[in-house]
Design an enzyme around this catalytic site. Structure first.
Site, mmCIF file in Angstrom:
data_model
loop_
_atom_site.group_PDB
_atom_site.id
_atom_site.type_symbol
_atom_site.label_atom_id
_atom_site.label_comp_id
_atom_site.label_asym_id
_atom_site.label_seq_id
_atom_site.Cartn_x
_atom_site.Cartn_y
_atom_site.Cartn_z
ATOM 1 C CE1 TYR A 140 34.019 47.009 41.236
ATOM 2 C CE2 TYR A 140 33.219 48.121 39.262
ATOM 3 C CZ TYR A 140 34.109 48.039 40.323
ATOM 4 O OH TYR A 140 35.061 49.019 40.479
ATOM 5 C CB ALA A 142 24.240 46.679 41.785
#
Length: 234
Positions: A140, A142
């Site tokens: 998430y 990233a």
């Protein structure tokens, strides 16, 4: 002013939809409960949504708001960790990138036909883009960091063509019942990490998105607006 808004059926997306509609904009929504259905886990989803929205809009879309996304835990020991990583990237980042690409190409085509209005992109990212997230949410964080970097790249690349790009980075946002929301994310410990003393309301995120979509001066292109109660400051 015609706006394509993804993830408009609930939470932040529904609040953005209301704010824009109240401001007089024509909003084409996307979601399972309202608007045009499109599954972003399917690689064909973004193109299908764009084409359907363009047809509904009569051939012209002025603003794209990428709000659709998933927040699904994937602990390191899960056997499907890589599959979950790829699913989150596909829905949160790749689908948004594909829609941004289609929007930029659309506005460039209009520009070649003499249109001087350009277009605007507003990407709803997350404070996780800057401060990271829990050990179960590498994917998430990233994906949202990628969304911010993409926004800045679009802003730098196409400003001279009148194509502007902005991002909003909310922290925790009250998108459900208060007690369930807080208990599922640490309750008092979560609030202790927010100097404001509460999580954001969807309407607060929507106010920032509406401003960027309709009112922000062109010189703000590339900006990222934080809506996190000072739980992360840059």
């Amino acid at each position: 002013m015609t706006i394509l808004l993804t993830g408009s059926s609930r939470g932040i997306g529904a609040a953005i939809h209301r704010a824009l509609t109240d401001a007089g904009a024509s909003v084409i929504g996307h979601g399972t409960a309202s608007g045009i259905p499109a599954d972003f886990a399917d690689p064909a989803g973004p193109m299908a949504l764009w084409n359907a929205a363009l047809e509904q809009a009569g051939g012209t879309i002025d603003v794209l708001i990428n709000n659709a996304g998933v927040f699904e835990a994937s602990p390191l020991g899960d056997d499907d960790w890589t599959a979950q990583w790829e699913r989150t990237m596909r829905i949160n980042l790749t689908a948004s990138a594909e829609l941004c690409r289609l929007a930029v190409l659309h506005w460039q085509s209009r520009g070649r036909q003499g249109w001087k209005g350009g277009g605007r992109i507003v990407n709803i990212a997350s404070r996780a883009a800057y401060r990271g997230d829990s050990p179960a949410h590498w994917h998430y964080a990233a994906s949202k960091a990628g969304m911010v970097a993409m926004t800045k790249t679009i802003a730098r690349g196409y400003a001279r063509e009148g194509i502007l790009a902005f991002a909003v980075c909310p922290g925790f946002t009250m998108t459900g019942m208060a007690e369930d929301y807080l208990s599922s994310r640490g309750g008092d410990a979560l609030l202790a990490d927010i100097p404001l003393g509460r999580v954001a309301a969807p309407e607060e995120v929507a106010a920032a998105a509406k401003f960027l979509a309709l009112e922000a001066p062109a010189s703000m292109t590339g900006s990222v607006i934080d809506v996190n109660g000072a739980s992360y400051v840059r």
